[in-house]
Design a protein around this motif. Structure first.
Motif, mmCIF file in Angstrom:
data_model
loop_
_atom_site.group_PDB
_atom_site.id
_atom_site.type_symbol
_atom_site.label_atom_id
_atom_site.label_comp_id
_atom_site.label_asym_id
_atom_site.label_seq_id
_atom_site.Cartn_x
_atom_site.Cartn_y
_atom_site.Cartn_z
ATOM 1 N N THR A 27 9.070 6.740 -9.085
ATOM 2 C CA THR A 27 8.390 7.538 -10.106
ATOM 3 C C THR A 27 9.200 8.814 -10.242
ATOM 4 O O THR A 27 9.233 9.634 -9.323
ATOM 5 C CB THR A 27 6.952 7.892 -9.660
ATOM 6 O OG1 THR A 27 6.299 6.697 -9.271
ATOM 7 C CG2 THR A 27 6.172 8.554 -10.779
ATOM 8 N N PRO A 28 9.911 8.985 -11.391
ATOM 9 C CA PRO A 28 10.891 10.078 -11.487
ATOM 10 C C PRO A 28 10.350 11.439 -11.040
ATOM 11 O O PRO A 28 11.022 12.142 -10.294
ATOM 12 C CB PRO A 28 11.262 10.081 -12.976
ATOM 13 C CG PRO A 28 10.999 8.680 -13.429
ATOM 14 C CD PRO A 28 9.841 8.188 -12.619
ATOM 15 N N ASP A 36 0.833 -1.195 0.000
ATOM 16 C CA ASP A 36 0.000 0.000 0.000
ATOM 17 C C ASP A 36 0.877 1.258 0.000
ATOM 18 O O ASP A 36 0.672 2.184 -0.792
ATOM 19 C CB ASP A 36 -0.885 -0.045 1.258
ATOM 20 C CG ASP A 36 -1.954 1.032 1.257
ATOM 21 O OD1 ASP A 36 -2.148 1.680 0.215
ATOM 22 O OD2 ASP A 36 -2.603 1.219 2.308
ATOM 23 N N ARG A 37 1.869 1.302 0.882
ATOM 24 C CA ARG A 37 2.733 2.480 0.979
ATOM 25 C C ARG A 37 3.568 2.681 -0.283
ATOM 26 O O ARG A 37 3.740 3.801 -0.757
ATOM 27 C CB ARG A 37 3.646 2.372 2.200
ATOM 28 C CG ARG A 37 2.937 2.676 3.510
ATOM 29 C CD ARG A 37 3.909 2.671 4.678
ATOM 30 N NE ARG A 37 4.308 1.315 5.047
ATOM 31 C CZ ARG A 37 3.632 0.539 5.890
ATOM 32 N NH1 ARG A 37 2.537 0.993 6.466
ATOM 33 N NH2 ARG A 37 4.037 -0.673 6.163
ATOM 34 N N ALA A 38 4.067 1.591 -0.849
ATOM 35 C CA ALA A 38 4.871 1.718 -2.075
ATOM 36 C C ALA A 38 3.997 2.184 -3.229
ATOM 37 O O ALA A 38 4.437 2.915 -4.113
ATOM 38 C CB ALA A 38 5.541 0.392 -2.413
ATOM 39 N N LEU A 74 1.597 4.255 -3.176
ATOM 40 C CA LEU A 74 1.254 5.679 -3.102
ATOM 41 C C LEU A 74 1.929 6.477 -4.210
ATOM 42 O O LEU A 74 1.290 7.280 -4.878
ATOM 43 C CB LEU A 74 1.702 6.268 -1.754
ATOM 44 C CG LEU A 74 0.826 6.012 -0.545
ATOM 45 C CD1 LEU A 74 1.381 6.758 0.651
ATOM 46 C CD2 LEU A 74 -0.600 6.455 -0.843
ATOM 47 N N LEU A 75 3.223 6.272 -4.373
ATOM 48 C CA LEU A 75 3.947 7.019 -5.395
ATOM 49 C C LEU A 75 3.700 6.441 -6.782
ATOM 50 O O LEU A 75 3.658 7.164 -7.770
ATOM 51 C CB LEU A 75 5.449 7.028 -5.088
ATOM 52 C CG LEU A 75 5.874 7.588 -3.729
ATOM 53 C CD1 LEU A 75 7.381 7.748 -3.673
ATOM 54 C CD2 LEU A 75 5.207 8.926 -3.454
ATOM 55 N N ARG A 83 1.054 5.301 -8.018
ATOM 56 C CA ARG A 83 -0.238 5.664 -8.609
ATOM 57 C C ARG A 83 -0.120 6.827 -9.574
ATOM 58 O O ARG A 83 -0.960 6.998 -10.444
ATOM 59 C CB ARG A 83 -1.244 6.014 -7.503
ATOM 60 C CG ARG A 83 -1.898 4.771 -6.950
ATOM 61 C CD ARG A 83 -2.722 5.039 -5.723
ATOM 62 N NE ARG A 83 -2.631 3.878 -4.852
ATOM 63 C CZ ARG A 83 -3.087 3.831 -3.607
ATOM 64 N NH1 ARG A 83 -3.663 4.893 -3.081
ATOM 65 N NH2 ARG A 83 -2.965 2.740 -2.903
ATOM 66 N N VAL A 88 8.025 12.229 -8.957
ATOM 67 C CA VAL A 88 7.580 12.369 -7.568
ATOM 68 C C VAL A 88 8.678 11.993 -6.567
ATOM 69 O O VAL A 88 8.970 12.740 -5.645
ATOM 70 C CB VAL A 88 6.339 11.482 -7.316
ATOM 71 C CG1 VAL A 88 5.824 11.710 -5.907
ATOM 72 C CG2 VAL A 88 5.253 11.774 -8.348
ATOM 73 N N GLY A 89 9.259 10.853 -6.764
ATOM 74 C CA GLY A 89 10.275 10.399 -5.829
ATOM 75 C C GLY A 89 10.292 8.892 -5.756
ATOM 76 O O GLY A 89 9.775 8.209 -6.641
ATOM 77 N N LYS A 90 10.881 8.358 -4.683
ATOM 78 C CA LYS A 90 10.942 6.913 -4.571
ATOM 79 C C LYS A 90 10.690 6.489 -3.130
ATOM 80 O O LYS A 90 10.728 7.306 -2.205
ATOM 81 C CB LYS A 90 12.277 6.382 -5.075
ATOM 82 C CG LYS A 90 13.472 6.820 -4.251
ATOM 83 C CD LYS A 90 14.756 6.230 -4.819
ATOM 84 C CE LYS A 90 15.948 6.718 -4.008
ATOM 85 N NZ LYS A 90 17.234 6.269 -4.506
ATOM 86 N N VAL A 91 10.386 5.204 -2.966
ATOM 87 C CA VAL A 91 10.180 4.674 -1.625
ATOM 88 C C VAL A 91 10.794 3.283 -1.559
ATOM 89 O O VAL A 91 10.721 2.510 -2.522
ATOM 90 C CB VAL A 91 8.673 4.646 -1.255
ATOM 91 C CG1 VAL A 91 7.838 4.016 -2.357
ATOM 92 C CG2 VAL A 91 8.416 3.906 0.060
ATOM 93 N N VAL A 92 11.435 3.009 -0.447
ATOM 94 C CA VAL A 92 12.017 1.689 -0.215
ATOM 95 C C VAL A 92 11.591 1.233 1.176
ATOM 96 O O VAL A 92 11.751 1.975 2.140
ATOM 97 C CB VAL A 92 13.568 1.741 -0.274
ATOM 98 C CG1 VAL A 92 14.158 0.371 0.019
ATOM 99 C CG2 VAL A 92 14.025 2.243 -1.638
ATOM 100 N N GLU A 93 11.035 0.045 1.290
ATOM 101 C CA GLU A 93 10.659 -0.475 2.599
ATOM 102 C C GLU A 93 11.155 -1.908 2.733
ATOM 103 O O GLU A 93 10.998 -2.722 1.826
ATOM 104 C CB GLU A 93 9.130 -0.426 2.772
ATOM 105 C CG GLU A 93 8.669 -1.031 4.091
ATOM 106 C CD GLU A 93 7.243 -0.667 4.474
ATOM 107 O OE1 GLU A 93 6.604 0.149 3.777
ATOM 108 O OE2 GLU A 93 6.773 -1.214 5.486
ATOM 109 N N LYS A 94 11.763 -2.183 3.882
ATOM 110 C CA LYS A 94 12.222 -3.547 4.137
ATOM 111 C C LYS A 94 11.250 -4.212 5.084
ATOM 112 O O LYS A 94 10.885 -3.646 6.113
ATOM 113 C CB LYS A 94 13.621 -3.532 4.746
ATOM 114 C CG LYS A 94 14.700 -3.149 3.733
ATOM 115 C CD LYS A 94 16.086 -3.329 4.305
ATOM 116 C CE LYS A 94 17.142 -3.132 3.239
ATOM 117 N NZ LYS A 94 17.073 -1.835 2.550
#
Lengths: 380, 380
Positions: free
Chosen positions: B308-309, B278-280, B282-283, B285, B311-317
């Motif tokens: 997403t160039p 879900d959190r990943a 977000l960007l 979409r 907007v940004g990026k997200v990384v979750e472990k």
């Protein structure tokens, strides 16, 4: 800029300012939220040019630590992403850091977001409001005042001044009036000299601004400071600033519209009457103007009815708690009546009629502070 | 026709049939609800040609009187008005009477509605369904079966057969399959001979019908009788009949799509994984296909990320509860993954990969009755 803060405080502050974020705008930076941090705490700002909201998270408050500011600074982040990201983070502590070129890292637990921010220096400055001319109202009274009037503003732009609520302050009294020329709501609130009631103002606040303000004010007795300048009104609540532009132009003089005499006075149970109007309006909605009919039957009975040839008709008899004067048969817009009844708190209401073709007045529980006026609809 | 009935029973029956009332139709009478009364009780019927629903209010039930039938008969009343009128009546007993020319009087307390009805003889007859070929399922299991498959039907009319759910009954087993060609959900439910599992059927039920059925079935263990004919399927629950047409055409053979071997098996905590996806997303979409990336890091760690160039990026472990086989990096549509996870109840899930370009299988809590398949998205 770098700080740690509590997720719940940040979420609440974002929710407050989100209502002012521009959705359609020619100034792209206004689709963002400006975040500023200094040793006092974190300030969020959003604006759509008409409304601007600031929400403040004090670093410390009543011995509780809300935020730890590691390095002061400022950034603008895209409002939609920023609000959704914060809302969906699972941990209670959030770490926000601006690195090079406005890149912003939001960390929480094992999650790291990297958002492209914008230069806070590019964000438009809000108008400076002098502290002069402030008066105060408790937050809950201010909310009631807004709720009881703003529903009656016009939604049509043919007379833009009627899309706002007229606030007049004089002689230690605030009078708020809204009308769309079919109905009118007028609320009077006493002020005293110490709370600024000796000032004189006559302004028109956009209905849209008041509808947003009422959503973010809490129901406390905390005083809200209100400052009026030539073009703006500023509401200062605890940790929150709400700024709205004012509407330009002269608000019509509505005082002489309200009849002072009456030929029929009917007192009704508010809930029973609301139910009957609602039920009669069911069939009237098929026709375009939602017209229902109100007729006195005898001293103790009122008949609410509506007739739509294609659908059918409805007749409901309800008690009148008292009735004085001439019999009356009058037609009006049921939805306007329901709006008026919802705005008025109270268990009993009194309607003052001066004839089937004349505007009539609605009051609740003999409370003169709220006066509502409805125009009848001619039916033949 | 004339009867008295309980408001709450009538309201519930109307709510059931309302889902089948036609909104846009070339047959105006289908915008109405047919009401029939005889000494057994009151029957309401609605139909939009695709779906027909009957709801029955027995005059007496378990020594409780639900309705008193004074005079049997039938009428068709406009659905929207009839449902709103009944819902808004304040009294618990409602009196309905058809007078001359299909005019219908609805009375309750001091309220009298007069509705223009239509001749019940003009209402289309529902297809007669023979009782042969019935099998049964408990209502709660039927609801689970629908909920776990129907979300995966296609919403595009380019291959109309994929807008339905394929039900195959053979060898004492019901297999339900839905796919939109990007993802697939398959649920198997055992039947026994006494409940009709020895029959053989292969049908396709419109997803829309199943979505409506699931709303009006209750969560009880009561048996629902299911009858299948050439063109229709009939669900018979307590006091309720639900009839749907079937989709014509051959459903594709999906059995060989599901890989039987795997090169990587990863077990995850379902809730933790859902949150990360879900959190990943977000960007993601902001880009058009909601693509996120799943990578095994080591035996105990999986990384969920998206980039997403603009907007940004997200990384979750997140933790992997166990991991066997080769490392994998694979991309897929986050919304499809979230649909799959919502459909599957359970606290642990296992994903079986057979390579970054091959469809992969999701199961929960080692439960083989529900198998979900997702196609990866190529990213370069």
């Amino acid at each position: 800029m770098k700080f740690f803060t509590q997720k719940d405080r940040l979420t609440a502050a974002i929710q407050d300012v989100l209502k002012a974020v521009a959705t359609r705008t020619t100034i792209p930076i206004l689709t963002g939220i400006k975040i500023e941090a200094d040793k006092a705490g974190i300030k969020l700002t959003a604006s759509d040019s008409d409304i601007s909201i600031e929400s403040f998270i004090p670093a410390e408050e009543e011995d509780k630590e809300n935020a730890e500011i590691i390095e002061p600074g400022a950034i603008v982040l895209p409002a939609r992403f920023f609000s959704e990201i914060v809302r969906k983070l699972p941990e209670s502590v959030i770490d926000l850091e601006v690195v090079d070129h406005f890149k912003t890292i939001i960390r929480s637990g094992n999650i790291e977001y990297n958002l492209n921010g914008l230069d806070a220096e590019e964000y438009p400055r809000l108008p400076k409001i002098s502290e002069d001319g402030a008066f105060t109202l408790p937050a809950d009274l201010l909310k009631t005042l807004i709720r009881q009037t703003v529903f009656a503003v016009s939604t049509s732009e043919t007379r833009p001044i009627l899309t706002g609520v007229n606030w007049k302050i004089e002689n230690n009294q605030l009078t708020a009036v809204a009308t769309d020329s079919h109905r009118l709501a007028m609320k009077k609130v006493p002020l005293n000299s110490s709370s600024g009631g000796d000032k004189v103002y006559n302004i028109v606040i956009p209905g849209k601004s008041l509808n947003e303000l009422v959503k973010i004010l809490d129901d406390s007795r905390d005083q809200v400071e209100i400052v009026i300048t030539g073009n703006h009104i500023l509401f200062k609540a605890k940790n929150m600033l709400f700024l709205s532009r004012l509407l330009e132009g002269n608000y019509p003089d509505t005082s002489r519209l309200i009849p002072t005499d009456s030929k029929t006075v009917v007192k009704l149970d508010a809930k029973e009457y609301y139910g009957a109007v609602d039920r009669a309006s069911l069939l009237a909605r098929e026709a375009k103007n939602n017209v229902i009919k109100f007729s006195t039957v005898d001293q103790n009975t009122v008949e609410i009815s509506s007739y739509t040839p294609e659908v059918g008709k409805v007749v409901e008899k309800i008690r009148s708690l008292s009735m004085e004067g001439e019999d009356i048969k009058i037609s009006f817009n049921a939805l306007y009546m329901m709006d008026a009844l919802r705005a008025a708190d109270g268990t009993e209401l009194t309607i003052y009629f001066t004839g089937a073709m004349r505007p009539f007045v609605i009051k609740t529980d003999d409370d003169d502070s709220l006066v509502q006026l409805l125009l009848p609809v001619r039916t033949f």
